[in-house]
Design a protein around this motif. Structure first.
Motif, PDB file in Angstrom:
ATOM      1  N   ARG A  63       0.899  -1.220   0.090  1.00 46.93           N
ATOM      2  CA  ARG A  63       0.094   0.075   0.138  1.00 46.93           C
ATOM      3  C   ARG A  63       0.935   1.427   0.033  1.00 46.93           C
ATOM      4  O   ARG A  63       1.723   1.308   0.788  1.00 46.93           O
ATOM      5  N   TYR A  64       0.766   2.156  -0.766  1.00 38.40           N
ATOM      6  CA  TYR A  64       1.432   3.398  -1.020  1.00 38.40           C
ATOM      7  C   TYR A  64       0.641   4.471  -0.626  1.00 38.40           C
ATOM      8  O   TYR A  64      -0.501   4.792  -1.209  1.00 38.40           O
ATOM      9  N   THR A  65       0.833   5.369   0.461  1.00 38.68           N
ATOM     10  CA  THR A  65       0.064   6.499   0.838  1.00 38.68           C
ATOM     11  C   THR A  65       1.004   7.800   0.659  1.00 38.68           C
ATOM     12  O   THR A  65       2.147   7.678   1.115  1.00 38.68           O
ATOM     13  N   ARG A  93      -4.503  13.772   0.619  1.00 33.94           N
ATOM     14  CA  ARG A  93      -3.868  12.313   0.683  1.00 33.94           C
ATOM     15  C   ARG A  93      -4.464  11.630  -0.262  1.00 33.94           C
ATOM     16  O   ARG A  93      -5.627  11.521  -0.424  1.00 33.94           O
ATOM     17  N   ARG A 150      -3.134   0.795  -3.506  1.00 33.17           N
ATOM     18  CA  ARG A 150      -2.628  -0.758  -2.656  1.00 33.17           C
ATOM     19  C   ARG A 150      -3.056  -2.032  -3.757  1.00 33.17           C
ATOM     20  O   ARG A 150      -3.725  -1.885  -4.582  1.00 33.17           O
ATOM     21  N   GLU A 152      -4.006   7.164  -1.693  1.00 33.85           N
ATOM     22  CA  GLU A 152      -3.577   6.117  -1.278  1.00 33.85           C
ATOM     23  C   GLU A 152      -3.653   4.860  -2.431  1.00 33.85           C
ATOM     24  O   GLU A 152      -5.046   4.953  -3.120  1.00 33.85           O
TER      25      GLU A 152
END
Length: 137
Positions: A6-8, A121, A125, A123
């Protein structure tokens, strides 16, 4: 075995969370996740290994290579919550990789906190990453 990730994108940094086993079969997927992180966000990338069960020498070398790629792009790589054995195979020719005890410590080092709402933000994944709604069920 492979990994899920997961990249946030947080304000001025990215968090790449990795789950599973980072071994020879997962290096390609990890490299792709790093490429995803390079294409999105700015600032350092914290690789959160809280959900990583273990890693092989090849996986550790992939992390060192990721640090090199990020440095070439003007960014840095940091690790949070490395696997229990605490080992990291240094390549000796790459950039230094700061290691934090956990994600909270890594974020605190950058003046950020876990769970804080961040404007803008984003995200992404893998499909195998658990939804927050299903976590703990």
């Amino acid at each position: 075995m492979t990994i899920d990730w997961r990249y946030t994108v947080e304000e001025n940094l990215g968090i790449l969370s990795v789950a599973g086993f980072l071994g020879p079969d997962a290096v390609h997927r990890f490299t792709g996740a790093v490429g995803w992180a390079l294409a999105r966000g700015t600032g350092p990338v914290i690789v959160d290994l809280t959900e990583l069960r273990s890693w092989s020498t090849e996986g550790q070398v992939a992390i060192a290579e990721a640090a090199r790629r990020l440095t070439e792009a003007g960014r840095s790589l940091e690790l949070a919550a490395i696997p229990a054995d605490g080992s990291l195979v240094p390549t000796g020719d790459g950039p230094p990789i700061p290691v934090h005890a956990d994600l909270a410590a890594a974020l605190a080092a950058h003046g950020a906190g876990i769970g804080e709402h961040v404007e803008g933000r984003h995200e992404w994944r893998t499909t195998g990453w658990p939804d927050e709604d299903q976590a703990g069920e």
